[in-house]
Design a protein around this motif. Structure first.
Motif, mmCIF file in Angstrom:
data_model
loop_
_atom_site.group_PDB
_atom_site.id
_atom_site.type_symbol
_atom_site.label_atom_id
_atom_site.label_comp_id
_atom_site.label_asym_id
_atom_site.label_seq_id
_atom_site.Cartn_x
_atom_site.Cartn_y
_atom_site.Cartn_z
ATOM 1 N N ALA A 1 0.830 -1.202 0.000
ATOM 2 C CA ALA A 1 0.000 0.000 0.000
ATOM 3 C C ALA A 1 0.865 1.251 0.000
ATOM 4 N N ARG A 2 1.964 1.227 0.774
ATOM 5 C CA ARG A 2 2.871 2.378 0.810
ATOM 6 C C ARG A 2 3.511 2.587 -0.553
ATOM 7 N N ALA A 3 3.870 1.484 -1.221
ATOM 8 C CA ALA A 3 4.477 1.597 -2.547
ATOM 9 C C ALA A 3 3.504 2.221 -3.535
ATOM 10 N N ARG A 4 2.248 1.746 -3.504
ATOM 11 C CA ARG A 4 1.244 2.310 -4.409
ATOM 12 C C ARG A 4 0.999 3.778 -4.109
ATOM 13 N N SER A 5 0.930 4.105 -2.802
ATOM 14 C CA SER A 5 0.685 5.485 -2.410
ATOM 15 C C SER A 5 1.814 6.409 -2.856
ATOM 16 N N LEU B 1 17.298 0.520 -7.346
ATOM 17 C CA LEU B 1 16.398 1.241 -8.230
ATOM 18 C C LEU B 1 17.004 2.570 -8.683
ATOM 19 N N VAL B 2 17.801 3.187 -7.828
ATOM 20 C CA VAL B 2 18.508 4.411 -8.204
ATOM 21 C C VAL B 2 19.500 4.112 -9.338
ATOM 22 N N VAL B 3 20.181 2.971 -9.240
ATOM 23 C CA VAL B 3 21.107 2.566 -10.302
ATOM 24 C C VAL B 3 20.355 2.407 -11.620
ATOM 25 N N LEU B 4 19.212 1.745 -11.580
ATOM 26 C CA LEU B 4 18.411 1.567 -12.791
ATOM 27 C C LEU B 4 17.970 2.918 -13.347
ATOM 28 N N ALA B 5 17.554 3.813 -12.455
ATOM 29 C CA ALA B 5 17.106 5.134 -12.886
ATOM 30 C C ALA B 5 18.246 5.921 -13.523
ATOM 31 N N ASP B 6 19.409 5.875 -12.899
ATOM 32 C CA ASP B 6 20.552 6.642 -13.388
ATOM 33 C C ASP B 6 21.060 6.104 -14.725
ATOM 34 N N GLY C 1 11.767 6.420 -0.396
ATOM 35 C CA GLY C 1 11.742 6.986 0.950
ATOM 36 C C GLY C 1 10.353 6.931 1.554
ATOM 37 N N GLN C 2 9.336 7.294 0.757
ATOM 38 C CA GLN C 2 7.964 7.254 1.246
ATOM 39 C C GLN C 2 7.497 5.820 1.483
ATOM 40 N N ALA C 3 7.944 4.884 0.625
ATOM 41 C CA ALA C 3 7.547 3.481 0.778
ATOM 42 C C ALA C 3 8.361 2.772 1.854
ATOM 43 N N LYS C 4 9.392 3.437 2.380
ATOM 44 C CA LYS C 4 10.256 2.886 3.429
ATOM 45 C C LYS C 4 10.945 1.592 2.977
ATOM 46 N N PHE C 5 11.436 1.610 1.733
ATOM 47 C CA PHE C 5 12.181 0.469 1.219
ATOM 48 C C PHE C 5 13.543 0.383 1.888
ATOM 49 N N LEU C 6 14.091 -0.835 1.919
ATOM 50 C CA LEU C 6 15.452 -1.027 2.400
ATOM 51 C C LEU C 6 16.436 -0.286 1.493
ATOM 52 N N ASP C 7 17.604 0.029 2.042
ATOM 53 C CA ASP C 7 18.624 0.710 1.249
ATOM 54 C C ASP C 7 19.042 -0.124 0.037
ATOM 55 N N ARG D 1 14.904 11.224 -12.923
ATOM 56 C CA ARG D 1 14.559 9.835 -12.586
ATOM 57 C C ARG D 1 15.096 9.465 -11.207
ATOM 58 N N VAL D 2 16.342 9.826 -10.941
ATOM 59 C CA VAL D 2 16.962 9.499 -9.652
ATOM 60 C C VAL D 2 16.219 10.176 -8.505
ATOM 61 N N LYS D 3 15.872 11.446 -8.683
ATOM 62 C CA LYS D 3 15.140 12.174 -7.639
ATOM 63 C C LYS D 3 13.793 11.512 -7.364
ATOM 64 N N ALA D 4 13.117 11.109 -8.439
ATOM 65 C CA ALA D 4 11.808 10.470 -8.281
ATOM 66 C C ALA D 4 11.919 9.160 -7.510
ATOM 67 N N ILE D 5 12.899 8.330 -7.864
ATOM 68 C CA ILE D 5 13.065 7.041 -7.189
ATOM 69 C C ILE D 5 13.426 7.236 -5.720
ATOM 70 N N ASN D 6 14.293 8.188 -5.434
ATOM 71 C CA ASN D 6 14.646 8.456 -4.038
ATOM 72 C C ASN D 6 13.419 8.854 -3.227
ATOM 73 N N GLU D 7 12.552 9.687 -3.815
ATOM 74 C CA GLU D 7 11.360 10.126 -3.107
ATOM 75 C C GLU D 7 10.378 8.971 -2.900
ATOM 76 N N ILE D 8 10.175 8.176 -3.951
ATOM 77 C CA ILE D 8 9.238 7.056 -3.868
ATOM 78 C C ILE D 8 9.703 6.031 -2.845
#
Length: 249
Positions: free
Chosen positions: A5-9, A141-146, A129-135, A120-127
């Motif tokens: 739910a956090r990921a979708r949000s 995902l940041v690597v994929l975005a970059d 962070g909000q979803a509380k994903f592990l580092d 892309r990197v900024k978006a993934i970091n924000e998403i």
């Protein structure tokens, strides 16, 4: 699930930011410690979670994978295994894929290579962070975005799941039928496949619906395919009827 739910949000929130143009174009600072563009050798990939210890155990992928998506999946497997977080990373990655596939605007954003890497990197970091994903998950995902590889995240996630299943001793069997199998038939098929596997392995049954096979079953199990569909039998009968008959035999 709360995490899903956090990921979708978080994805929905970012989609709104895309629509209303509230994303900043300022470059996000990404540490070179988490940038691993091509992953030519998964065994030499950097740990996405943290700097490696001097005497950390050597991790090997349970199944050899090739190609770009295979290299990325293998590198993530090694990083997640070192962090003792295989199941958690798999769950987060699948939640991310599920959330993004339900957000058409974000899916277009991921596939658009015209979008600058810093956005892309900024978006993934924000998403993340909000979803509380592990580092581990976030940094990957940041690597994929970059590197402009977010458009392949669904394929990478599937191959990563193949690795985690192999790690757990699970073998996927895909059963294709015209209609969903009744519970009793599904259990009987699963039990039969489990007997073939023997102890130490677990069958994970996945059903697919395909009316074009006309009836019967197609079972993909490991490297084998058991085609018992009416469509295939009809083709075999057609070839048999077209073969010339040798009356002298």
């Amino acid at each position: 699930m709360a995490m899903a739910a956090r990921a979708r949000s978080s994805v929905d929130g970012f989609t709104k930011a895309l629509v209303y143009g509230s994303l900043s174009t300022q470059r996000s600072h990404v540490s070179r410690a988490i940038i691993c563009p091509n992953f030519p050798n998964p065994e030499q990939s950097r740990n996405f979670a943290s700097p490696s210890a001097s005497k950390e155990p050597k991790i090997k992928v349970p199944v050899a994978m090739f190609g770009g998506s295979g290299n990325y999946a293998s590198a993530l497997y090694i990083a997640a295994a070192k962090a003792n977080a295989l199941d958690k990373v798999e769950s987060e990655l699948l939640d991310f894929v599920s959330a993004t596939t339900k957000a058409s605007t974000f899916s277009q954003f991921m596939k658009d290579l015209a979008v600058p890497a810093d956005i892309r990197v900024k978006a993934i970091n924000e998403i993340c962070g909000q979803a509380k994903f592990l580092d581990v998950t976030k940094n990957f995902l940041v690597v994929l975005a970059d590197n402009g590889r977010l458009r392949h995240v669904d394929t990478i996630a599937k191959r990563f799941s193949d690795l985690t299943m192999a790690h757990r001793g699970e073998v996927k069997a895909v059963v294709t039928s015209v209609i969903p199998l009744p519970a009793a038939e599904e259990k009987e098929l699963k039990d039969t496949l489990q007997e073939i596997l023997g102890k130490g392995k677990t069958v994970k049954l996945e059903q697919k619906i395909d009316p074009s096979i006309l009836g019967g079953l197609v079972v993909e199990f490991g490297q084998k395919v058991f085609d018992m569909s009416i469509k295939t039998r009809a083709r075999q009968m057609e070839r048999f009827l077209r073969d010339p008959i040798n009356f002298d035999a």
